[in-house]
Design a protein around this motif. Sequence first.
Motif, short mmCIF file in Angstrom:
data_model
loop_
_atom_site.label_atom_id
_atom_site.label_comp_id
_atom_site.label_asym_id
_atom_site.label_seq_id
_atom_site.Cartn_x
_atom_site.Cartn_y
_atom_site.Cartn_z
N SER A 181 -5.34 -4.53 -7.92
CA SER A 181 -5.35 -3.29 -7.23
C SER A 181 -5.73 -3.18 -5.83
O SER A 181 -5.23 -2.42 -5.16
CB SER A 181 -6.67 -2.57 -7.99
OG SER A 181 -6.99 -1.32 -7.30
N LEU A 182 -6.45 -4.22 -5.28
CA LEU A 182 -6.79 -4.44 -3.81
C LEU A 182 -5.41 -4.81 -3.42
O LEU A 182 -5.09 -4.55 -2.00
CB LEU A 182 -7.68 -5.27 -3.79
CG LEU A 182 -9.14 -4.83 -4.18
CD1 LEU A 182 -10.30 -5.89 -4.10
CD2 LEU A 182 -9.73 -3.90 -3.02
N TYR A 183 -4.68 -5.75 -3.93
CA TYR A 183 -3.49 -6.15 -3.43
C TYR A 183 -2.49 -5.01 -3.10
O TYR A 183 -1.71 -4.80 -2.06
CB TYR A 183 -2.72 -6.94 -4.10
CG TYR A 183 -1.52 -7.69 -3.52
CD1 TYR A 183 -1.33 -8.12 -2.46
CD2 TYR A 183 -0.26 -7.30 -4.37
CE1 TYR A 183 0.15 -8.71 -1.94
CE2 TYR A 183 0.93 -7.76 -3.89
CZ TYR A 183 1.28 -8.27 -3.00
OH TYR A 183 2.38 -8.83 -2.25
N ALA A 184 -2.31 -4.12 -4.22
CA ALA A 184 -1.51 -2.92 -3.97
C ALA A 184 -2.08 -1.96 -2.87
O ALA A 184 -1.16 -1.22 -2.17
CB ALA A 184 -1.52 -2.09 -5.20
N LEU A 185 -3.40 -1.85 -2.86
CA LEU A 185 -4.08 -0.87 -1.73
C LEU A 185 -3.60 -1.47 -0.54
O LEU A 185 -3.13 -0.65 0.52
CB LEU A 185 -5.68 -0.91 -2.27
CG LEU A 185 -6.41 0.16 -1.55
CD1 LEU A 185 -5.81 1.48 -2.03
CD2 LEU A 185 -7.84 -0.11 -1.48
N LEU A 186 -3.56 -2.71 -0.22
CA LEU A 186 -3.30 -3.50 1.02
C LEU A 186 -1.80 -2.92 1.44
O LEU A 186 -1.48 -2.86 2.56
CB LEU A 186 -3.58 -4.85 1.14
CG LEU A 186 -4.86 -5.49 1.09
CD1 LEU A 186 -4.99 -6.69 1.12
CD2 LEU A 186 -5.65 -4.84 2.20
N ARG A 187 -0.88 -2.77 0.48
CA ARG A 187 0.21 -2.51 0.78
C ARG A 187 0.81 -1.08 0.52
O ARG A 187 1.91 -0.43 0.45
CB ARG A 187 1.11 -3.41 -0.32
CG ARG A 187 0.92 -5.02 -0.22
CD ARG A 187 2.15 -5.71 -0.80
NE ARG A 187 3.39 -5.55 -0.27
CZ ARG A 187 4.30 -6.32 -0.66
NH1 ARG A 187 4.45 -7.07 -1.78
NH2 ARG A 187 5.78 -5.89 -0.09
N ARG A 188 -0.24 -0.24 0.34
CA ARG A 188 -0.37 1.21 0.20
C ARG A 188 0.91 1.64 -0.98
O ARG A 188 1.48 2.75 -0.66
CB ARG A 188 0.47 1.68 1.70
CG ARG A 188 -0.74 1.68 2.73
CD ARG A 188 0.06 1.92 4.21
NE ARG A 188 0.89 2.98 4.21
CZ ARG A 188 1.49 3.37 5.04
NH1 ARG A 188 1.64 2.68 6.13
NH2 ARG A 188 2.01 4.76 4.99
N HIS A 189 0.54 0.79 -2.12
CA HIS A 189 1.13 1.27 -3.14
C HIS A 189 0.06 1.97 -4.19
O HIS A 189 -0.49 1.51 -5.01
CB HIS A 189 1.68 -0.02 -3.96
CG HIS A 189 2.90 -0.86 -3.12
ND1 HIS A 189 3.05 -1.93 -3.82
CD2 HIS A 189 3.55 -0.32 -2.23
CE1 HIS A 189 3.95 -2.43 -3.04
NE2 HIS A 189 4.41 -1.43 -2.00
N TRP A 190 -0.13 3.24 -3.76
CA TRP A 190 -1.04 4.13 -4.22
C TRP A 190 -1.16 4.24 -5.61
O TRP A 190 -2.37 4.09 -6.20
CB TRP A 190 -1.01 5.56 -3.51
CG TRP A 190 -1.06 5.53 -2.24
CD1 TRP A 190 -0.16 5.57 -1.03
CD2 TRP A 190 -2.32 5.10 -1.24
NE1 TRP A 190 -0.76 5.32 0.22
CE2 TRP A 190 -2.09 5.10 -0.09
CE3 TRP A 190 -3.70 4.99 -1.67
CZ2 TRP A 190 -3.03 5.08 0.99
CZ3 TRP A 190 -4.66 4.65 -0.61
CH2 TRP A 190 -4.41 4.52 0.54
N LEU A 191 -0.05 4.44 -6.43
CA LEU A 191 0.03 4.69 -7.68
C LEU A 191 -0.42 3.54 -8.60
O LEU A 191 -1.26 3.51 -9.57
CB LEU A 191 1.15 5.26 -8.26
CG LEU A 191 1.68 6.58 -7.80
CD1 LEU A 191 2.97 6.91 -8.31
CD2 LEU A 191 0.50 7.68 -8.14
#
Length: 392
Positions: A181-191
């Motif tokens: 989830s944090l990795y996705a957040l860093l890459r702005r993959h919100w969903l």
Amino acid sequence: MDVVTTKGPSPLAAPAPAADRHRPGLARRLRAAARDAAPALAVYALVRLVGLLAVYAWARSRGVSAVRELTDADATYYLDIARRGYDGYPRVQSDMAFFPLYPTLVGAVDRVSPLGPRAAGLVVAALAGVAAAWALYAIGTYLHDRRTGVVLAALWAALPHAVVESMAYSETLFTALAAWSLYALLRRHWLTAGVLCLFAGLTRPTASSLIPVVGLAALIAIVRRRDGWRPWAAALLAPAGWLGYLAWVGTQTGRLDGWFHIQSAGWHSQFDFGVYTFRRGREVLAHSAAPQLLVVSVVLLLAVTLFVLSLLDRQPWQLLLFSALMLVTTLGAAGYYHSKARFLLPAFALLLPAAAGLARAGRARAVTVLVALTAFSTYFGGYLLLVWTRSP
């Protein structure tokens, strides 16, 4: 210097295959990512295999079952939930204190396979551990380089309480969901970040350390009018699992604070802003204490030190906030001093300064340190299961 310019593909070049002229599919991207992460996953699996073999040999020498030891203590609650569901309320120590996603997955594996509940619990935890190591590698590589990613996964596998990663506990599942989830957040993959945070909220109460990170990042994006509707969706999804389970427990107990009441009255765990942790830690360091308690005290001191180093390294604020909240919820809660190092296992970002430093130190030095840590983790894991008389 000669500069060669082209205005199109060379007439001598073979035409690209049809599959390569399109964006790779999900399966192909996963295979490529798995090949890239293979060294980290192999090192993680090797370290944990060494620990498991040591536990097996030690348990056999004492005439006990290694599988039973790996599925004891809190694991018994998870396995009971997987087999029969929640026991209801009231009960002195209601199993509704345990969040549902991990036992649900264990129950599903048990029903569709011949493994049995104990083996199913270990399989789910092991697979989640691999997924967590993969996420740690991805974050280490994204922020630094591949070597840092590999070392980060190895360090997490060789922590003093890493034997818990091989037990029928929910720490590996929560770490995997939180890290991805944090990795996705860093890459702005919100969903992706929002959905994974939702599932993390169904896994452990410490999702309360992840939800504010996703929510704050989404709020910043909304205020800055970035990425359209996706940050709104992430902000709504992130707390849904955690709040949903607390609401269900509230309906079962007939009180809005039902889960917190169970924690306080049944499990004697409540938030006291660190008073208990400070007093208990001072007692442990000032008097003769069991090795488990001494190691916990050292781990807590190192965790605070690593957080300061993370600040000095200027980690992304998303990781810093997650680590800070994990420290606050762990150190600030009263009770279960002997388990506080285990509760910090998902705080993987605290290891980034050490991973980056070891990666820069060179392969020989990194391997030497990791072998030493693995040796201690292997011994201490056996000690926790076969000598220590309480849960890790």
